[in-house]
Motif scaffolding. Sequence first.
Motif, mmCIF file in Angstrom:
data_model
loop_
_atom_site.group_PDB
_atom_site.id
_atom_site.type_symbol
_atom_site.label_atom_id
_atom_site.label_comp_id
_atom_site.label_asym_id
_atom_site.label_seq_id
_atom_site.Cartn_x
_atom_site.Cartn_y
_atom_site.Cartn_z
ATOM 1 N N LEU A 166 76.144 -34.042 81.016
ATOM 2 C CA LEU A 166 77.422 -34.702 81.280
ATOM 3 C C LEU A 166 78.563 -33.706 81.154
ATOM 4 O O LEU A 166 78.630 -32.934 80.191
ATOM 5 C CB LEU A 166 77.635 -35.859 80.301
ATOM 6 C CG LEU A 166 78.932 -36.663 80.477
ATOM 7 C CD1 LEU A 166 78.929 -37.401 81.812
ATOM 8 C CD2 LEU A 166 79.101 -37.656 79.325
ATOM 9 N N CYS A 167 79.446 -33.689 82.145
ATOM 10 C CA CYS A 167 80.592 -32.782 82.154
ATOM 11 C C CYS A 167 81.858 -33.536 81.772
ATOM 12 O O CYS A 167 81.945 -34.758 81.943
ATOM 13 C CB CYS A 167 80.736 -32.163 83.552
ATOM 14 S SG CYS A 167 82.087 -30.969 83.709
ATOM 15 N N GLY A 168 82.841 -32.814 81.283
ATOM 16 C CA GLY A 168 84.118 -33.423 80.934
ATOM 17 C C GLY A 168 84.820 -34.066 82.113
ATOM 18 O O GLY A 168 85.692 -34.921 81.932
ATOM 19 N N CYS A 169 84.446 -33.666 83.337
ATOM 20 C CA CYS A 169 85.062 -34.256 84.528
ATOM 21 C C CYS A 169 84.512 -35.640 84.823
ATOM 22 O O CYS A 169 85.034 -36.357 85.677
ATOM 23 C CB CYS A 169 84.864 -33.347 85.742
ATOM 24 S SG CYS A 169 83.172 -33.335 86.385
ATOM 25 N N GLY A 170 83.425 -36.032 84.134
ATOM 26 C CA GLY A 170 82.804 -37.330 84.358
ATOM 27 C C GLY A 170 81.537 -37.265 85.181
ATOM 28 O O GLY A 170 80.791 -38.242 85.253
#
Length: 313
Positions: A166-170
Amino acid sequence: MGLTIGVDIGGTKIAAGVVDEEGHILSTFKVPTPPTAEGIVDAIAAAVSGASEGHPVEAVGIGAAGYVDDKRATVLFAPNINWRHEPLKDKVEQRVGLPVVVENDANAAAWGEYRFGAGQGHEDVICITLGTGLGGGIIIGNKLRRGRFGVAAEFGHIRVVPDGLLCGCGSQGCWEQYASGRALVRYAKQRANATPENATILLSLGDGTVEGIEGKHISEAARQGCPVAVDSFRELARWAGAGLADLASLFDPSAFIVGGGVSDEGELVLDPIRKSFRRWLIGGEWRPHAQVLAAQLGGKAGLVGAADLARQG
């Protein structure tokens, strides 16, 4: 146009610098980064005023982390500042009384390296910044390529692993989750947990626990030959080089410039990136290879690049 000012908006400080046509910084002025969006506009104005004192400045370039529109005027979205369709150009122009250009900070850094750093002599350059995340910039045919809507070169959010981390961008599986300073720390912690006997040097540089491992500890431990630290850099480099091979298929540049904090380790990270790049380059046995170069301007690239982009209007 003669002297211009570049502004670099950081998480803790905002730096402004007067830059001449050769990319030399003549003066700088720094102020703390305020917690509010409106406060940041005030701080930019104060930094510009402080840096420009005694210099005949003609324009201002601002490097901002986030999506900047095609007119280089509005920050459409900033991940770390509450800017949503923020008319930054107009607000700062009203405060400083000079023409203002707003550019994505990674684009500005790429332009600085192209004009005055490692990219000199190249017409087609792709830059990546390996910092906390992964950013980049595209220069093709001596021009900064921003895309139709101004938000090209968000390389860090190319999905390289379907349904991955999971990335901080969603999203999931973004490149920066596998090739960045944050990824490096994760690799080191995982390996130190699995084989603590191979991480004695690394653990001794922190508080003795896996949780206390930081990027600076990994760098120092790797220089001392710590197996876990060296292997962590190799893992990051494997992902970085593979990504560059994909970018070569898209853009076919003559050079890749690798900047950001991770690249400060020099050949410790660049040599394995080059090896990974050659390993994953399609048709690599039969085609020319782009150079993989270390950035030269360090933390000054964004400020210098933003100032030069302001000079060009």
